[in-house]
Design an enzyme around this catalytic site. Structure first.
Site, short mmCIF file in Angstrom:
data_model
loop_
_atom_site.label_atom_id
_atom_site.label_comp_id
_atom_site.label_asym_id
_atom_site.label_seq_id
_atom_site.Cartn_x
_atom_site.Cartn_y
_atom_site.Cartn_z
N THR A 276 40.26 31.73 46.39
CA THR A 276 40.23 30.27 46.44
C THR A 276 41.48 29.70 45.79
O THR A 276 41.95 30.22 44.77
CB THR A 276 38.98 29.74 45.71
N ARG B 242 30.57 29.58 49.01
CA ARG B 242 30.72 30.58 50.07
C ARG B 242 29.36 31.06 50.57
O ARG B 242 29.13 31.18 51.78
CB ARG B 242 31.56 31.74 49.53
N LEU C 39 38.33 30.07 39.23
CA LEU C 39 38.22 30.02 40.68
C LEU C 39 38.27 31.45 41.20
O LEU C 39 38.95 32.30 40.63
CB LEU C 39 39.39 29.23 41.29
N ASP C 40 37.53 31.72 42.29
CA ASP C 40 37.63 33.02 42.92
C ASP C 40 39.08 33.33 43.25
O ASP C 40 39.88 32.42 43.55
CB ASP C 40 36.83 33.05 44.23
N MET C 41 39.43 34.61 43.25
CA MET C 41 40.80 35.01 43.57
C MET C 41 41.24 34.43 44.91
O MET C 41 42.38 33.98 45.08
CB MET C 41 40.91 36.53 43.60
#
Length: 222
Positions: free
Chosen positions: A69, A168, A65-67
Site C-alpha cells: 500500500t 483488502r 501501512l501494508d508494504m
C-alpha cells in the site's frame, strides 16, 4: 485461491516524500513496495522507519501501512508525541481515507462492510472473515467512478476500525477484490495491475501538541 510466492524484497530507493514536518510529527508519503518497519531477517531490514530515522533520530512509528500500500503515514518525534499520537489512534481521533481500484462495480454505490476478521494462522500473514472468533471490523465504501469497458471501479474507503488487511479482505469478501492484490485477489484481478491499487490519500487528526486539526492529502499515483 492461494497467494503467489512472495517475490524478492526490492523496495524503491530514496527518502519518502515528506508531506508535513514539525517538532512533533512527520507525515510521509510511503511508496508501494517499501515496508513500514523492518521485517524478518537481514533481507528485510530496509524500511520507511529506518530511512527516516537516519535523518530524524527521534522519529517513532505509530501506525503502519501494508508494504504493498502507498500513501500517508505518520511518525511521532520523541516518546511523548508517540504516546499522544498512539492515544489518538486508539480513541479513533484519526480519520483515514483511502482510494482503491477494484474489480467490478460494488452495489449499492455506497455502503458499509461489517465483517469480523481474524488472522488465518496456517496461512499468515493472510486474514480471514470469522463470525465466531473474529474481531469486529467496519469499512465504509463509496463508488467514485466505474469503467464499464474494463469492468473496474474507483472507490473511496474509510475504515472505522484498524484491523490488519481490513480493506483488502473486506473488498474481496463482497466480491470486488482490489486490483493487483497478490494475497486476496483472484487470477484476473491479480494480473490487472502491476501493484496493489490501494493508496492512503487523506488523514485528519488533532495535532498532538497544539490540538489544532491537521488535514493532509496525497493524490494516488494510479
Amino acid at each position: 485461491m492461494q497467494p503467489l510466492p512472495a517475490p524478492p524484497y526490492q523496495p524503491p530507493p530514496g527518502m519518502p516524500a515528506i508531506i508535513h514536518l514539525d517538532d512533533s510529527l512527520i507525515v510521509l508519503d510511503k511508496p508501494a513496495g517499501l515496508l513500514s518497519v523492518l521485517g524478518r531477517g537481514p533481507a528485510h531490514a530496509d524500511s520507511l522507519a529506518s530511512r527516516v530515522q537516519m535523518e530524524f533520530a527521534d522519529a517513532r512509528i505509530v501506525h503502519r501501512l501494508d508494504m504493498a500500500t502507498s500513501g500517508l503515514l505518520i511518525m511521532a518525534r520523541g516518546l511523548e508525541m508517540e504516546r499522544r499520537l498512539s492515544i489518538a489512534f486508539q480513541q479513533r481521533q484519526v480519520e483515514k481515507r483511502y482510494i482503491a481500484v477494484v474489480a467490478g462495480r460494488p452495489g449499492p454505490d455506497e455502503g458499509e462492510i461489517a465483517l469480523p476478521l481474524i488472522t488465518d494462522w496456517p496461512n499468515r500473514p493472510r486474514q480471514k472473515v470469522d463470525f465466531e472468533a473474529g474481531k469486529p471490523s467496519l469499512t465504509h465504501y463509496t463508488l467514485l467512478s466505474h469503467d464499464a469497458g474494463r469492468d473496474r471501479s474507483r472507490v473511496g474507503l474509510r475504515p472505522h476500525t484498524g484491523r490488519s488487511h481490513q480493506l483488502r479482505v473486506h473488498m474481496m469478501a463482497i466480491g470486488h477484490p482490489i486490483l493487483g492484490d497478490e494475497l486476496y485477489g483472484d487470477a484476473d484481478s491479480r494480473r490487472a495491475a502491476e501493484r496493489l491499487l490501494l493508496h492512503a490519500t487523506e488523514l485528519t487528526l488533532p495535532h498532538p501538541l497544539t490540538g489544532a486539526l491537521l488535514h493532509l492529502l496525497s493524490e494516488p499515483p494510479f
